[in-house]
Each structure stands twice: as C-alpha cells, then as structure tokens.
Design a protein around this motif. Structure first.
Motif, PDB file in Angstrom:
ATOM      1  N   ASN A   1       0.817  -1.205   0.000  1.00 37.12           N
ATOM      2  CA  ASN A   1       0.000   0.000   0.000  1.00 37.12           C
ATOM      3  C   ASN A   1       0.854   1.259   0.000  1.00 37.12           C
ATOM      4  OD1 ASN A   1      -2.498  -1.348   0.049  1.00 37.12           O
ATOM      5  ND2 ASN A   1      -2.360  -1.629   2.271  1.00 37.12           N
ATOM      6  N   LEU A   2       2.140   1.090  -0.192  1.00 36.52           N
ATOM      7  CA  LEU A   2       3.055   2.221  -0.189  1.00 36.52           C
ATOM      8  C   LEU A   2       3.462   2.598  -1.614  1.00 36.52           C
ATOM      9  CD1 LEU A   2       5.463   1.171   2.713  1.00 36.52           C
ATOM     10  CD2 LEU A   2       3.461   2.650   2.855  1.00 36.52           C
ATOM     11  N   SER A   3       3.824   3.862  -1.787  1.00 36.83           N
ATOM     12  CA  SER A   3       4.399   4.327  -3.037  1.00 36.83           C
ATOM     13  C   SER A   3       5.277   5.538  -2.726  1.00 36.83           C
ATOM     14  CB  SER A   3       3.311   4.685  -4.061  1.00 36.83           C
ATOM     15  OG  SER A   3       2.518   5.757  -3.584  1.00 36.83           O
ATOM     16  N   LYS A   4       5.964   6.050  -3.744  1.00 39.07           N
ATOM     17  CA  LYS A   4       6.875   7.176  -3.546  1.00 39.07           C
ATOM     18  C   LYS A   4       6.690   8.216  -4.636  1.00 39.07           C
ATOM     19  CE  LYS A   4      10.670   4.652  -1.284  1.00 39.07           C
ATOM     20  NZ  LYS A   4      12.093   4.264  -1.392  1.00 39.07           N
ATOM     21  N   MET A   5       7.049   9.437  -4.297  1.00 41.38           N
ATOM     22  CA  MET A   5       7.193  10.508  -5.269  1.00 41.38           C
ATOM     23  C   MET A   5       8.566  11.136  -5.071  1.00 41.38           C
ATOM     24  SD  MET A   5       3.609  12.605  -5.352  1.00 41.38           S
ATOM     25  CE  MET A   5       3.961  13.297  -3.734  1.00 41.38           C
ATOM     26  N   PHE A   6       9.117  11.674  -6.158  1.00 42.39           N
ATOM     27  CA  PHE A   6      10.398  12.354  -6.080  1.00 42.39           C
ATOM     28  C   PHE A   6      10.271  13.756  -6.670  1.00 42.39           C
ATOM     29  CE2 PHE A   6      11.790   7.861  -6.332  1.00 42.39           C
ATOM     30  CZ  PHE A   6      12.586   7.807  -5.196  1.00 42.39           C
ATOM     31  N   LEU A   7      11.044  14.677  -6.117  1.00 40.90           N
ATOM     32  CA  LEU A   7      11.137  16.043  -6.635  1.00 40.90           C
ATOM     33  C   LEU A   7      12.602  16.442  -6.674  1.00 40.90           C
ATOM     34  CD1 LEU A   7      10.068  18.857  -7.432  1.00 40.90           C
ATOM     35  CD2 LEU A   7       9.775  19.340  -4.981  1.00 40.90           C
ATOM     36  N   LEU A   8      13.022  16.988  -7.812  1.00 41.03           N
ATOM     37  CA  LEU A   8      14.431  17.342  -7.970  1.00 41.03           C
ATOM     38  C   LEU A   8      14.587  18.541  -8.891  1.00 41.03           C
ATOM     39  CD1 LEU A   8      17.466  16.617  -7.547  1.00 41.03           C
ATOM     40  CD2 LEU A   8      17.274  15.188  -9.608  1.00 41.03           C
ATOM     41  N   ASN A   9      15.382  19.518  -8.476  1.00 42.52           N
ATOM     42  CA  ASN A   9      15.832  20.571  -9.372  1.00 42.52           C
ATOM     43  C   ASN A   9      16.956  19.977 -10.220  1.00 42.52           C
ATOM     44  OD1 ASN A   9      17.743  22.709 -10.276  1.00 42.52           O
ATOM     45  ND2 ASN A   9      16.297  24.089  -9.301  1.00 42.52           N
ATOM     46  N   GLY A  10      16.703  19.805 -11.521  1.00 40.07           N
ATOM     47  CA  GLY A  10      17.631  19.076 -12.381  1.00 40.07           C
ATOM     48  C   GLY A  10      18.801  19.882 -12.893  1.00 40.07           C
ATOM     49  N   ARG A  11      18.675  21.216 -12.833  1.00 42.86           N
ATOM     50  CA  ARG A  11      19.761  22.083 -13.326  1.00 42.86           C
ATOM     51  C   ARG A  11      20.222  21.643 -14.724  1.00 42.86           C
ATOM     52  NH1 ARG A  11      21.038  27.304 -12.208  1.00 42.86           N
ATOM     53  NH2 ARG A  11      23.205  27.723 -12.680  1.00 42.86           N
ATOM     54  N   SER A  12      19.234  21.442 -15.595  1.00 43.92           N
ATOM     55  CA  SER A  12      19.375  21.003 -16.989  1.00 43.92           C
ATOM     56  C   SER A  12      19.459  19.486 -17.100  1.00 43.92           C
ATOM     57  CB  SER A  12      20.597  21.607 -17.680  1.00 43.92           C
ATOM     58  OG  SER A  12      20.685  21.109 -19.014  1.00 43.92           O
ATOM     59  N   ILE A  13      18.419  18.940 -17.757  1.00 47.23           N
ATOM     60  CA  ILE A  13      18.443  17.513 -18.117  1.00 47.23           C
ATOM     61  C   ILE A  13      18.482  17.380 -19.635  1.00 47.23           C
ATOM     62  CG2 ILE A  13      17.284  16.731 -16.023  1.00 47.23           C
ATOM     63  CD1 ILE A  13      14.690  16.518 -17.747  1.00 47.23           C
ATOM     64  N   SER A  14      18.902  18.448 -20.290  1.00 41.32           N
ATOM     65  CA  SER A  14      18.908  18.453 -21.752  1.00 41.32           C
ATOM     66  C   SER A  14      19.870  17.409 -22.308  1.00 41.32           C
ATOM     67  CB  SER A  14      19.300  19.838 -22.281  1.00 41.32           C
ATOM     68  OG  SER A  14      19.448  19.803 -23.686  1.00 41.32           O
ATOM     69  N   PRO A  15      19.390  16.517 -23.177  1.00 41.99           N
ATOM     70  CA  PRO A  15      20.270  15.520 -23.776  1.00 41.99           C
ATOM     71  C   PRO A  15      21.078  16.072 -24.934  1.00 41.99           C
ATOM     72  CG  PRO A  15      18.056  15.211 -24.597  1.00 41.99           C
ATOM     73  CD  PRO A  15      17.989  16.336 -23.589  1.00 41.99           C
ATOM     74  N   SER A  16      20.770  17.310 -25.329  1.00 38.66           N
ATOM     75  CA  SER A  16      21.471  17.886 -26.473  1.00 38.66           C
ATOM     76  C   SER A  16      22.719  18.665 -26.072  1.00 38.66           C
ATOM     77  CB  SER A  16      20.535  18.822 -27.246  1.00 38.66           C
ATOM     78  OG  SER A  16      20.187  19.952 -26.459  1.00 38.66           O
ATOM     79  N   ALA A  17      22.902  18.848 -24.779  1.00 37.83           N
ATOM     80  CA  ALA A  17      24.089  19.559 -24.327  1.00 37.83           C
ATOM     81  C   ALA A  17      25.345  18.792 -24.723  1.00 37.83           C
ATOM     82  CB  ALA A  17      24.046  19.753 -22.813  1.00 37.83           C
ATOM     83  N   ALA A  18      26.424  19.505 -24.870  1.00 37.35           N
ATOM     84  CA  ALA A  18      27.677  18.915 -25.375  1.00 37.35           C
ATOM     85  C   ALA A  18      28.332  18.041 -24.309  1.00 37.35           C
ATOM     86  CB  ALA A  18      28.623  20.012 -25.819  1.00 37.35           C
ATOM     87  N   GLY A  19      27.642  16.990 -23.909  1.00 35.06           N
ATOM     88  CA  GLY A  19      28.232  16.015 -23.003  1.00 35.06           C
ATOM     89  C   GLY A  19      28.137  16.357 -21.536  1.00 35.06           C
ATOM     90  N   SER A  20      27.809  17.615 -21.195  1.00 35.87           N
ATOM     91  CA  SER A  20      27.876  18.030 -19.792  1.00 35.87           C
ATOM     92  C   SER A  20      26.685  17.564 -18.961  1.00 35.87           C
ATOM     93  CB  SER A  20      28.003  19.557 -19.707  1.00 35.87           C
ATOM     94  OG  SER A  20      26.872  20.179 -20.300  1.00 35.87           O
ATOM     95  N   THR A  21      25.517  17.389 -19.573  1.00 32.26           N
ATOM     96  CA  THR A  21      24.335  16.973 -18.814  1.00 32.26           C
ATOM     97  C   THR A  21      23.652  15.739 -19.405  1.00 32.26           C
ATOM     98  OG1 THR A  21      22.861  18.434 -20.079  1.00 32.26           O
ATOM     99  CG2 THR A  21      23.879  19.345 -18.089  1.00 32.26           C
ATOM    100  N   ARG A  22      24.211  15.158 -20.426  1.00 31.04           N
ATOM    101  CA  ARG A  22      23.554  14.029 -21.091  1.00 31.04           C
ATOM    102  C   ARG A  22      23.472  12.796 -20.200  1.00 31.04           C
ATOM    103  NH1 ARG A  22      25.796  13.350 -27.112  1.00 31.04           N
ATOM    104  NH2 ARG A  22      23.962  11.986 -27.195  1.00 31.04           N
ATOM    105  N   TRP A  23      24.288  12.750 -19.158  1.00 31.53           N
ATOM    106  CA  TRP A  23      24.296  11.608 -18.244  1.00 31.53           C
ATOM    107  C   TRP A  23      23.117  11.606 -17.278  1.00 31.53           C
ATOM    108  CZ3 TRP A  23      24.497  12.650 -12.991  1.00 31.53           C
ATOM    109  CH2 TRP A  23      24.859  13.963 -12.643  1.00 31.53           C
ATOM    110  N   LYS A  24      22.408  12.728 -17.160  1.00 25.82           N
ATOM    111  CA  LYS A  24      21.435  12.868 -16.073  1.00 25.82           C
ATOM    112  C   LYS A  24      20.202  11.986 -16.246  1.00 25.82           C
ATOM    113  CE  LYS A  24      22.881  17.459 -14.532  1.00 25.82           C
ATOM    114  NZ  LYS A  24      22.464  18.837 -14.189  1.00 25.82           N
ATOM    115  N   ILE A  25      19.634  11.921 -17.445  1.00 28.37           N
ATOM    116  CA  ILE A  25      18.459  11.073 -17.650  1.00 28.37           C
ATOM    117  C   ILE A  25      18.787   9.602 -17.394  1.00 28.37           C
ATOM    118  CG2 ILE A  25      16.861  10.199 -19.399  1.00 28.37           C
ATOM    119  CD1 ILE A  25      15.986  12.845 -18.285  1.00 28.37           C
TER     120      ILE A  25
END
Length: 268
Positions: free
Chosen positions: A21-45
């Motif tokens: 009967n349990l579940s979870k929610m998450f909240l996060l400031n991602g500070r860019s989850i863009s996959p198009s960035a030049a390698g700097s944020t592509r790891w986040k997703i």
C-alpha cells in the motif's frame, strides 16, 4: 563521478513481488536535463532512470517532478523518456534555463494534461480520472515577477475549480518556488516578506493544502516544496544529495499505491 553523494539503501535493491500500500514521489531541481548539451548533462536522464528510480519493486515511484529542466521544443519527449513513465513538460523557449517536467507511472492513466510557460514561470499538470489524482510541477525563478507567479497559480486554480465540480481529486503539487523566507514551521510568511510569499499563502489557504517538506533542500533553505490536500497519506519526507544539482532530491513516501489494481487514492 556523477553519482556523488547519492547512496540509496542497498536494501531497496531487493526484488519483492508482494503487493504494497506504499508508493513514492520524487522532486528534484535538475539544473538542466537536456540531452542535447555537449556532453555536460547528457548523463542525467540515464542516471535518474538507473539510480533514483531503481527502488524496491514493492514501493513504486508513482511520480517524479523535475524543475529547471532547461529543455527546448526541438528536444523530443523520446529523448528524455524514462521506461515505465509518461512524460509531461513545460519548456521555457524564450529564455535560457527554467522549465519543468512531470513523469507519471504508466499504471496511472492520464486523462488530461496541460502546460503553460511565460518568460519566467512554468507549470505542467496531469489529471487521472481513473485514480482521481491531480499532479502538478511548477518552477518559479528567484527573480520572478508577481504577475508571472499569479498567472501560473491561476492556471492551476482554474483546473482545480473545474475538477472540484465533480469529485475533488487528491492533489500533489511539486515544485521549486524559490521562497526561502516562508516559515514552514509556522505555515505562514513572515511580516514584510515578498509578495510571492503572501500570494502562495493565500493559494494554500484557498485550497486547503499542506506543505510537507520540512527540511532544507538547498543550503539552509526549503526551496523545493510538495503541497497536498491529503497530508494523511504522507508517511515521511527525506532528502539526499545526488550530484545532479546543488539542490537535494526530495523523496516522499506515501501510504497509498495508485498503481495497484482497482486502487483509489484517498484513504480515511
């Protein structure tokens, strides 16, 4: 290197097929989850999918809200997809940064979704008629004008008013509101605080909401907030560093499990 500071309980990796009967929610400031960035944020997703959402199967994460997504319209939903989740987003195309994304578990069918963004604030909301649940994610920048913040809250209020004509849903409103002066111990803004604090306080009162995050999420400030009209369904709140941004991940444990077959959200 990107998982610095994130140490999930090893016990959460156990496979458990027993219903819960349990579940979870998450909240996060991602500070860019863009996959198009030049390698700097592509790891986040991939990191979010493999680490943050890799919890015990008996306690499913039903929703994940990400603020400061920094996405643009040319980035497709497929590029930021998480397996087992539907994605809803509000980009801020006319200004760098901002935006928000809402991931909802596939076992919670979404019958209506809406998003709005101006040059400052962003909001996305998703309603499940089958589960009578309303989820929303909001990003309010620190330099936000009162006009923009009112516009965002008005979008949400209109949808709440429409839904309340039938059976008022259980609401979970997640976001980064950047209002460090709001005193959440007292549940009210301090005297002579910013107009944003007073506006939010009025919205909370009008909709009988409770803010449940009770520990700092960036430095000594509680910036990342979760509001609900069913606080009795919140079992606990935790925060953890992830290395994704300078905000902590907020984890909300719920005493309901909307992904269970024939479940309804509200409990007495």
């Amino acid at each position: 290197p990107h998982s610095q500071g994130y140490d999930r309980d090893p016990g959460s990796q156990k496979t458990n097929t027993e219903p819960t009967n349990l579940s979870k929610m998450f909240l996060l400031n991602g500070r860019s989850i863009s996959p198009s960035a030049a390698g700097s944020t592509r790891w986040k997703i991939p990191f979010i999918e493999s680490t943050i959402l890799q919890t015990s199967s008996s306690v499913p994460p039903i929703a994940l809200g990400i603020t400061e997504s920094w996405l643009k319209p040319y980035i497709s939903d497929a590029q930021i997809s998480l397996q087992g989740y539907s994605v809803f987003r509000s980009d801020r195309p006319e200004r760098v940064g901002g935006g928000c994304v809402l991931y909802i578990h596939d076992d919670i069918p979404i019958s209506f979704a809406h998003s709005f963004s101006d040059r400052e604030c962003s909001i996305v909301l998703a309603f499940s008629e089958a589960k009578n649940l309303l989820f929303s994610c909001i990003y309010r920048p620190p330099d936000c004008s009162q006009k923009s913040f009112l516009s965002i809250l008005d979008v949400l209020q209109q949808q709440i008013n429409i839904l309340s004509n039938n059976n008022l849903p259980d609401m979970f409103i997640l976001g980064d509101f950047n209002l460090p002066l709001f005193n959440w111990d007292l549940g009210s803004p301090p005297p002579n605080s910013s107009p944003g604090c007073a506006t939010l306080s009025e919205f909370i009162g009008d909709n009988f909401l409770t803010q449940v995050v009770n520990q700092p999420t960036r430095g000594s400030n509680i910036l990342d907030l979760i509001f609900t009209n069913t606080p009795q369904n919140v079992a606990s709140i935790g925060t953890e560093a992830t290395g994704i941004s300078d905000h902590l991940l907020v984890e909300c444990l719920l005493t309901i499990n909307p992904t269970a077959a024939s479940s309804s959200a509200t409990t007495n």
